[in-house]
Design a protein around this motif. Sequence first.
Motif, mmCIF file in Angstrom:
data_model
loop_
_atom_site.group_PDB
_atom_site.id
_atom_site.type_symbol
_atom_site.label_atom_id
_atom_site.label_comp_id
_atom_site.label_asym_id
_atom_site.label_seq_id
_atom_site.Cartn_x
_atom_site.Cartn_y
_atom_site.Cartn_z
ATOM 1 N N SER A 72 5.892 -1.029 0.598
ATOM 2 C CA SER A 72 7.313 -1.117 0.246
ATOM 3 C C SER A 72 7.960 0.250 0.087
ATOM 4 C CB SER A 72 7.471 -1.876 -1.069
ATOM 5 O OG SER A 72 6.794 -1.182 -2.109
ATOM 6 N N ASP A 73 7.193 1.251 -0.337
ATOM 7 C CA ASP A 73 7.733 2.559 -0.724
ATOM 8 C C ASP A 73 8.646 2.410 -1.945
ATOM 9 O OD1 ASP A 73 7.928 5.292 -0.651
ATOM 10 O OD2 ASP A 73 9.069 5.404 1.212
ATOM 11 N N TYR A 74 8.242 1.536 -2.834
ATOM 12 C CA TYR A 74 9.021 1.280 -4.057
ATOM 13 C C TYR A 74 9.054 2.540 -4.930
ATOM 14 C CZ TYR A 74 10.495 -1.287 -8.250
ATOM 15 O OH TYR A 74 11.165 -1.742 -9.356
ATOM 16 N N ALA A 123 3.111 7.365 7.342
ATOM 17 C CA ALA A 123 4.063 6.583 6.555
ATOM 18 C C ALA A 123 5.376 6.370 7.310
ATOM 19 C CB ALA A 123 4.348 7.292 5.235
ATOM 20 N N HIS A 124 6.000 5.212 7.044
ATOM 21 C CA HIS A 124 7.352 4.861 7.529
ATOM 22 C C HIS A 124 7.753 5.580 8.837
ATOM 23 C CE1 HIS A 124 8.197 8.576 5.315
ATOM 24 N NE2 HIS A 124 7.964 7.992 4.163
ATOM 25 N N PRO A 125 7.027 5.308 9.944
ATOM 26 C CA PRO A 125 7.269 6.047 11.192
ATOM 27 C C PRO A 125 8.692 5.946 11.734
ATOM 28 C CG PRO A 125 5.824 4.166 11.570
ATOM 29 C CD PRO A 125 5.907 4.350 10.095
ATOM 30 N N ALA A 126 9.370 4.850 11.478
ATOM 31 C CA ALA A 126 10.722 4.716 12.056
ATOM 32 C C ALA A 126 11.736 5.591 11.338
ATOM 33 C CB ALA A 126 11.172 3.256 12.026
ATOM 34 N N ARG A 127 11.384 6.045 10.121
ATOM 35 C CA ARG A 127 12.373 6.804 9.353
ATOM 36 C C ARG A 127 12.570 8.226 9.888
ATOM 37 N NH1 ARG A 127 11.556 7.550 3.114
ATOM 38 N NH2 ARG A 127 10.631 5.475 3.216
ATOM 39 N N TYR A 128 11.675 8.676 10.751
ATOM 40 C CA TYR A 128 11.812 10.060 11.244
ATOM 41 C C TYR A 128 12.863 10.200 12.334
ATOM 42 C CZ TYR A 128 7.351 9.979 8.821
ATOM 43 O OH TYR A 128 6.383 9.773 7.878
ATOM 44 N N LEU A 166 0.808 -1.224 0.000
ATOM 45 C CA LEU A 166 0.000 0.000 0.000
ATOM 46 C C LEU A 166 0.843 1.278 0.000
ATOM 47 C CD1 LEU A 166 -2.750 -1.206 2.524
ATOM 48 C CD2 LEU A 166 -2.813 -1.241 0.024
ATOM 49 N N HIS A 167 2.010 1.224 -0.641
ATOM 50 C CA HIS A 167 2.836 2.441 -0.703
ATOM 51 C C HIS A 167 3.849 2.298 -1.839
ATOM 52 C CE1 HIS A 167 5.188 5.680 1.793
ATOM 53 N NE2 HIS A 167 5.411 5.833 0.483
ATOM 54 N N ALA A 168 3.673 3.088 -2.902
ATOM 55 C CA ALA A 168 4.631 3.038 -4.016
ATOM 56 C C ALA A 168 4.502 4.287 -4.884
ATOM 57 C CB ALA A 168 4.399 1.801 -4.866
ATOM 58 N N VAL A 212 -2.320 8.513 -2.103
ATOM 59 C CA VAL A 212 -1.492 9.707 -2.229
ATOM 60 C C VAL A 212 -0.603 9.741 -0.995
ATOM 61 C CG1 VAL A 212 -3.149 11.236 -1.025
ATOM 62 C CG2 VAL A 212 -1.563 12.223 -2.705
ATOM 63 N N GLU A 213 0.569 10.343 -1.105
ATOM 64 C CA GLU A 213 1.434 10.533 0.068
ATOM 65 C C GLU A 213 1.614 12.036 0.254
ATOM 66 O OE1 GLU A 213 5.376 8.787 -0.107
ATOM 67 O OE2 GLU A 213 5.634 8.968 2.072
ATOM 68 N N ILE A 214 1.047 12.552 1.308
ATOM 69 C CA ILE A 214 1.025 13.997 1.521
ATOM 70 C C ILE A 214 2.188 14.428 2.414
ATOM 71 C CG2 ILE A 214 -0.345 15.940 2.375
ATOM 72 C CD1 ILE A 214 -2.858 14.438 1.744
ATOM 73 N N ASP A 267 1.621 8.545 -4.935
ATOM 74 C CA ASP A 267 2.619 9.532 -5.337
ATOM 75 C C ASP A 267 2.606 10.744 -4.404
ATOM 76 O OD1 ASP A 267 4.233 8.701 -7.601
ATOM 77 O OD2 ASP A 267 2.309 8.418 -8.623
ATOM 78 N N HIS A 268 3.778 11.387 -4.297
ATOM 79 C CA HIS A 268 3.909 12.546 -3.421
ATOM 80 C C HIS A 268 3.033 13.701 -3.912
ATOM 81 C CE1 HIS A 268 7.441 10.906 -1.322
ATOM 82 N NE2 HIS A 268 7.978 10.619 -2.478
ATOM 83 N N ASP A 269 2.063 14.085 -3.106
ATOM 84 C CA ASP A 269 1.284 15.313 -3.335
ATOM 85 C C ASP A 269 0.644 15.362 -4.728
ATOM 86 O OD1 ASP A 269 2.353 16.071 -0.808
ATOM 87 O OD2 ASP A 269 4.150 16.855 -1.792
ATOM 88 N N ILE A 296 6.939 15.073 7.803
ATOM 89 C CA ILE A 296 6.262 13.799 8.086
ATOM 90 C C ILE A 296 5.454 13.459 6.830
ATOM 91 C CG2 ILE A 296 4.381 12.781 9.482
ATOM 92 C CD1 ILE A 296 6.850 13.389 11.096
ATOM 93 N N HIS A 297 5.329 12.195 6.514
ATOM 94 C CA HIS A 297 4.507 11.816 5.363
ATOM 95 C C HIS A 297 3.242 11.089 5.811
ATOM 96 C CE1 HIS A 297 8.075 12.092 2.323
ATOM 97 N NE2 HIS A 297 7.604 13.271 2.703
ATOM 98 N N VAL A 298 2.116 11.534 5.269
ATOM 99 C CA VAL A 298 0.836 10.912 5.581
ATOM 100 C C VAL A 298 0.266 10.318 4.301
ATOM 101 C CG1 VAL A 298 -1.523 11.286 6.415
ATOM 102 C CG2 VAL A 298 0.390 12.479 7.504
HETATM 103 MN MN MN Z 1 7.724 9.092 2.358
#
Ligand code: MN
Length: 283
Positions: A247-249, A190-195, A7-9, A64-66, A39-41, A75-77
């Motif tokens: 995956s955030d592919y 999105a990807h909470p550990a990456r922050y 659910l993320h690409a 969408v990734e906001i 996709d971003h925004d 932060i990405h939502v």
């Molecule tokens: Mn992101």
Amino acid sequence: MSKHIDLHAHSTASDGTLTPTALLQHAYSKGMKVFALTDHDDTSGLVEADIAASNLGMQLVSGVEISVTWHKQTIHVVGLNIDATNENLQQGLAGLREFRRWRAQEIADRLDKSGIPGAFEAARALASGKSISRTHFAHFLIANGYAKNFKQVFKRYLVNGKPGYVSGNWAELADAVDWIKQAGGQAVIAHPARYRMSLTKLNVLLEDFKAAGGEGLEVVSGSHTLDEVQKMARLAAKYSLYGSRGSDYHGPENVYMEMDRLPAMPSDVIPIWHNWSTATVFN
Ligand code: MN
Ligand code: AMP
Ligand code: MN
Ligand code: MN
């Protein structure tokens, strides 16, 4: 079942390198059945992605990734199952793309001042008419020998304190969640550990997110270690958030983790798709 769900690409509608059609074909080849384009925004890849998914017998989740600025941090939502024709959502995203245009010029000016000319034109060409992201600058810098890979190029040029960094002025957290909800979707951190936040700060983020109406946490992410997956599973339970898996592919050149290598959703997490109608693709 979760191994067939990603659910993320990203596609060429933002900073991915595969077109929506090629991305769906890739996802199909990796065994995905339920797949979100996020996709971003930008939601302009969804129409093509939906056609490709139908042709492959897959279920496309409109996403969408906001980009959000929360306590001065980006932060990405992710929004899932959004109605991309919703005007409030589209107005919000248009504002973020406007900021991207301004920021791209600013990043290029700063790179120019530190002896790297031509970045704006190159990044704009790589974005082929879509919004410019730092990933496009990264491709340009690597192609011209300024760094040898993505990790290095971000570290040297594109993060806070480096020549090509411009601080974000993205959406408010509550606004991003609101746009997603108004468009009938579900909001996911999105990807909470990456922050790289302290646990205390992450708890505050999740409290704010819940208060705004957020519903999900990306427990399984291509950028999470197995320990981080377990940690996020505990936080999802603590805040009664559904777990998401993505995956955030971004394409073959820039892989956090291939879709078919993502860990399964931990069994004690309620997946965000638990009440979706996914039956058709699983029969
Ligand atoms: Mn992101
Ligand atoms: P932007 O939204 O334009 O600021 O760009 C952020 C994007 O850059 C993320 O969505 C990632 O695709 C990419 N990115 C950020 N940090 C890294 C990194 N260390 N390695 C590879 N890609 C990264
Ligand atoms: Mn990206
Ligand atoms: Mn992403």
